[in-house]
Structure formats: structure tokens, C-alpha cells
Write a protein that holds these residues in place. Sequence first.
Motif, PDB file in Angstrom:
ATOM      1  N   TYR A 313      50.503  10.093  13.313  1.00  0.00           N
ATOM      2  CA  TYR A 313      50.244   8.710  12.942  1.00  0.00           C
ATOM      3  C   TYR A 313      49.378   7.993  13.973  1.00  0.00           C
ATOM      4  CZ  TYR A 313      54.497   9.910  10.321  1.00  0.00           C
ATOM      5  OH  TYR A 313      55.436  10.549   9.551  1.00  0.00           O
ATOM      6  N   ARG A 314      49.425   8.437  15.230  1.00  0.00           N
ATOM      7  CA  ARG A 314      48.598   7.829  16.277  1.00  0.00           C
ATOM      8  C   ARG A 314      47.467   8.757  16.718  1.00  0.00           C
ATOM      9  NH1 ARG A 314      50.129   4.085  14.352  1.00  0.00           N
ATOM     10  NH2 ARG A 314      51.404   2.367  15.162  1.00  0.00           N
ATOM     11  N   HIS A 315      47.174   9.751  15.902  1.00  0.00           N
ATOM     12  CA  HIS A 315      46.021  10.606  16.173  1.00  0.00           C
ATOM     13  C   HIS A 315      44.752   9.748  16.102  1.00  0.00           C
ATOM     14  CE1 HIS A 315      42.916  13.675  15.647  1.00  0.00           C
ATOM     15  NE2 HIS A 315      43.792  14.569  16.069  1.00  0.00           N
ATOM     16  N   PRO A 316      43.795   9.947  17.012  1.00  0.00           N
ATOM     17  CA  PRO A 316      42.585   9.101  17.014  1.00  0.00           C
ATOM     18  C   PRO A 316      41.873   9.041  15.667  1.00  0.00           C
ATOM     19  CG  PRO A 316      42.682  10.396  19.023  1.00  0.00           C
ATOM     20  CD  PRO A 316      43.821  10.865  18.167  1.00  0.00           C
ATOM     21  N   GLN A 317      41.848  10.147  14.930  1.00  0.00           N
ATOM     22  CA  GLN A 317      41.173  10.150  13.632  1.00  0.00           C
ATOM     23  C   GLN A 317      41.911   9.266  12.628  1.00  0.00           C
ATOM     24  OE1 GLN A 317      39.824  13.996  12.208  1.00  0.00           O
ATOM     25  NE2 GLN A 317      40.287  13.419  10.091  1.00  0.00           N
ATOM     26  N   VAL A 318      43.238   9.318  12.641  1.00  0.00           N
ATOM     27  CA  VAL A 318      44.021   8.467  11.746  1.00  0.00           C
ATOM     28  C   VAL A 318      43.896   7.004  12.153  1.00  0.00           C
ATOM     29  CG1 VAL A 318      46.360   7.932  10.935  1.00  0.00           C
ATOM     30  CG2 VAL A 318      45.636  10.323  11.171  1.00  0.00           C
ATOM     31  N   VAL A 319      43.954   6.746  13.455  1.00  0.00           N
ATOM     32  CA  VAL A 319      43.852   5.367  13.950  1.00  0.00           C
ATOM     33  C   VAL A 319      42.501   4.764  13.592  1.00  0.00           C
ATOM     34  CG1 VAL A 319      43.753   3.951  16.035  1.00  0.00           C
ATOM     35  CG2 VAL A 319      45.545   5.692  15.785  1.00  0.00           C
ATOM     36  N   GLU A 320      41.442   5.560  13.707  1.00  0.00           N
ATOM     37  CA  GLU A 320      40.099   5.053  13.389  1.00  0.00           C
ATOM     38  C   GLU A 320      40.002   4.672  11.919  1.00  0.00           C
ATOM     39  OE1 GLU A 320      36.046   4.852  12.127  1.00  0.00           O
ATOM     40  OE2 GLU A 320      37.394   6.504  11.568  1.00  0.00           O
ATOM     41  N   THR A 321      40.530   5.522  11.049  1.00  0.00           N
ATOM     42  CA  THR A 321      40.534   5.222   9.623  1.00  0.00           C
ATOM     43  C   THR A 321      41.432   4.025   9.326  1.00  0.00           C
ATOM     44  OG1 THR A 321      40.199   7.573   9.157  1.00  0.00           O
ATOM     45  CG2 THR A 321      40.910   6.197   7.330  1.00  0.00           C
ATOM     46  N   THR A 322      42.559   3.970  10.024  1.00  0.00           N
ATOM     47  CA  THR A 322      43.474   2.842   9.856  1.00  0.00           C
ATOM     48  C   THR A 322      42.789   1.521  10.166  1.00  0.00           C
ATOM     49  OG1 THR A 322      45.471   4.135  10.325  1.00  0.00           O
ATOM     50  CG2 THR A 322      45.566   1.781  10.802  1.00  0.00           C
ATOM     51  N   GLY A 323      42.013   1.488  11.233  1.00  0.00           N
ATOM     52  CA  GLY A 323      41.304   0.265  11.606  1.00  0.00           C
ATOM     53  C   GLY A 323      40.349  -0.197  10.520  1.00  0.00           C
ATOM     54  N   ARG A 324      39.634   0.755   9.917  1.00  0.00           N
ATOM     55  CA  ARG A 324      38.701   0.383   8.841  1.00  0.00           C
ATOM     56  C   ARG A 324      39.460  -0.098   7.610  1.00  0.00           C
ATOM     57  NH1 ARG A 324      35.807   4.972   7.242  1.00  0.00           N
ATOM     58  NH2 ARG A 324      36.869   6.408   8.639  1.00  0.00           N
ATOM     59  N   ALA A 325      40.596   0.542   7.317  1.00  0.00           N
ATOM     60  CA  ALA A 325      41.393   0.113   6.166  1.00  0.00           C
ATOM     61  C   ALA A 325      41.935  -1.304   6.380  1.00  0.00           C
ATOM     62  CB  ALA A 325      42.544   1.095   5.955  1.00  0.00           C
ATOM     63  N   GLN A 326      42.372  -1.602   7.584  1.00  0.00           N
ATOM     64  CA  GLN A 326      42.874  -2.945   7.869  1.00  0.00           C
ATOM     65  C   GLN A 326      41.767  -3.990   7.736  1.00  0.00           C
ATOM     66  OE1 GLN A 326      44.691  -2.204  11.745  1.00  0.00           O
ATOM     67  NE2 GLN A 326      46.724  -2.254  10.817  1.00  0.00           N
ATOM     68  N   ARG A 327      40.555  -3.608   8.116  1.00  0.00           N
ATOM     69  CA  ARG A 327      39.429  -4.539   7.951  1.00  0.00           C
ATOM     70  C   ARG A 327      39.210  -4.852   6.480  1.00  0.00           C
ATOM     71  NH1 ARG A 327      33.040  -3.398   9.496  1.00  0.00           N
ATOM     72  NH2 ARG A 327      32.231  -5.349   8.595  1.00  0.00           N
ATOM     73  N   VAL A 328      39.309  -3.840   5.619  1.00  0.00           N
ATOM     74  CA  VAL A 328      39.140  -4.056   4.191  1.00  0.00           C
ATOM     75  C   VAL A 328      40.150  -5.074   3.682  1.00  0.00           C
ATOM     76  CG1 VAL A 328      39.408  -2.975   1.916  1.00  0.00           C
ATOM     77  CG2 VAL A 328      38.085  -1.814   3.694  1.00  0.00           C
TER      78      VAL A 328
END
Length: 389
Positions: A313-328
Motif C-alpha cells: 500500500y505504501r509502495h512508491p508506484q502505488v503511492v504515485e498513482t494514489t496521488g494522481r487519483a486524489q487529484r482527480v
Amino acid sequence: MQFSGLAPYACDPAHSRGRRHRELPAPTRTEYQRDRDRIVHSSAFRRLVYKTQVFLNHEGDLFRTRLTHSLEVAQLGRSIARSLCINEDLVEAISLAHDLGHTPFGHAGQDALNACMRAHGGFEHNLQSLRVVDRLEERYPDYDGINLTFETREGVLKHCSLANAQRLEAIEPGGVGGRFLRKEQPSLEAQLCNLADEIAYNAHDIDDGVRSGLITLVQLADVALFDKYRRVAQAEHPHLTDATMGRRLLYETIRRMLSAQVYDVIDATRAMLADVAPRSVADVRMAGPMVTFGASMRDMSSELKRFLFKNLYRHPQVVETTGRAQRVVTDLFAAYEADPREMKARFAQQAMVGDASARARAVADFIAGMTDRFAAREHERLTGLRVLG
């Protein structure tokens, strides 16, 4: 319709606390079977197939979604319920409905929407699931929602803040919010769904994590619960030590983990029931939690959760995607709040007839009901930006 084979502490549909809108009984189905059927036929249930569990919907065809997760919870729950002689149909109904209020993009979307709603009471996905079945589904001519029984609604609302519980109690005295104020337990069926949810997501997040390449079998060797059953699997099937057998080894290990956890819950819960000796659902509500792991399994499950939190859940790839999803989600909220007419007519109308909090809640309802791909398309339409693939 009478129902037999239940323990005295199980929820009997013949003695349900009923529905908010009175209905005649069905001739061939129990009340909880009717609940299950209404959930399966709801629009919100169908949308779960395009809502994120951990990996966004566009990232792969074989990763779990909220729909497949809910089906796995229901399967595990029914298996355990049968052995405990509690109501399988109620467990299935709660399991299938428990994530109906989840936002697009999983917990990332929920966190973003909660931040957007901070000045207006916040956003809780469990409360939103109740809101979906009580208000947002539009399938009947005389009332909003799908008019589920008290027991199913209680199970759907597995967590609730004190403030929201007080609001629910004011609207519906003696309703599903009251137990949080009285500090009572829900039914055994609801307790079981909570634990089946945990068992399911721990297991399938291992599977999806390995499939994605973000975690490895080598890393999982440090997780006691996984490694224990990996060793057993390889001892019984020596050919699974071959490097080409990694996928089969993973499946066999997870299968054994799931079975061990199911049997552990059955044994530990039976011991609790023997100790407490409840004679009714009312006794269950007044006791402490009774559907549980044994101490050793609880420790191993907790270790697995910590591993997944840190490594998946805190893998950099997941976190990066999470950030973009939160922006949406954040951008959508701002756009709809500024101009509700950009939403579907039903939500736009609701947003324009109340105060600021009513407008914000209508926007939250609209966004929470979106699938991942619809949210991404709406964001691109409104901003001209493609933030997600």
C-alpha cells in the motif's frame, strides 16, 4: 416464511426488526434473502466491478475490484456462518453491500473526498454505504433506497463516528446508529462480515501484489503466516520448489492460509460462545466481540497487515498513482461545487436547493457513486487534463 437450523443467538428472519417501509412478506424467500437479491440488482452493486480495490481499474484485467472482493467476502462469510449455525443469508447480504458506498480509486478516493467534505461533516464510506441503500438507489415508486431490513443495514454500518451516530439516532430513534451510542455489539452475522472482510483482503492483496511485481515470494518468506503454509505446501508437493512453479505455489499457499484462518475463526468463536453462553441476539449485543481469531492467528494476521501496508500500500508506484487519483477527486469536487450543473440532473437539482453543506453532500454523493473510469473521463472533460491512463 419460517427458517430452521439456526442457533438461538443467530438472527432469525422470522423475528427481524423489520424494514423502514412496511412490506408484506415474500411467499418463497426469507427477509434476508430478499435483501441479498435487492443488493445484487442495485445499480451501486454493478458499479463495484469498475471500482478500485488496490490497483486502479485500468491497470490490469485480473486484479481484484470492489465487486470481486465483495464476492470473496461473501463466500468466506457463508462458509464460517454455516459451521457456527448463524444466518448465512444475512451474512451474504451484508458482505455484498458493505462496500457499496466506496468511492472510485479505493482508499485514495475516500481520503480525498473526506478532506473535501471536512467542513461539512466529512465522508465515511460505511455511512455512505448506508446512504446508498437508504436513499440514493431509486428503484421503487413510493420511497427512496431499497428498504433493507434493520439487521442488514446494521451490518453495513460497521463503523460510525459518534457525531454521525447521533445524527442517525435523531433521524431514526432506536435505529442503526443507536448501538454506537450505547456501546453495544452488532449481531454475530455482522461481526463475522467484519472479520471475513479482513481475511479476504489480506489474501487477495498478496495475490495481486505478487501478480503486479510489487512484492515477491522472497519478501513474503519473512511473513510468518505466509511462510508457514508455503513450507507445508512445498513439503507435500516437492515439485513446487521449482522456480517455474511460482504461481502454483502462491495459489496453494494462499488456499491453505485461507482454510487455516477459517478453521481458526470457527474454533475461537465456538470457544467464545461456549464461555459467554448467549441465549439470544439480545445477549450477543450486550456481550463483547465474539467472532474472533485465536491469539496466535490474530498476531500472524496483524503481522501480515503490517507487511502489506509497508510493502504494497505504501509502495512508491502505488503511492504515485494514489496521488494522481486524489487529484482527480479533489478537482472534480471543486468543479462541481462551483457549478453543480456539470453533474447529472438529479444531483445538480439537489445541490441547488439547499445550503452550502447540502450542496457539498450532493457533490460527494455524485462523486462517491462514480466508477474509476467515469471519474477519469469526467476529470478530463472538465479540466482538459489526462491524469490517469
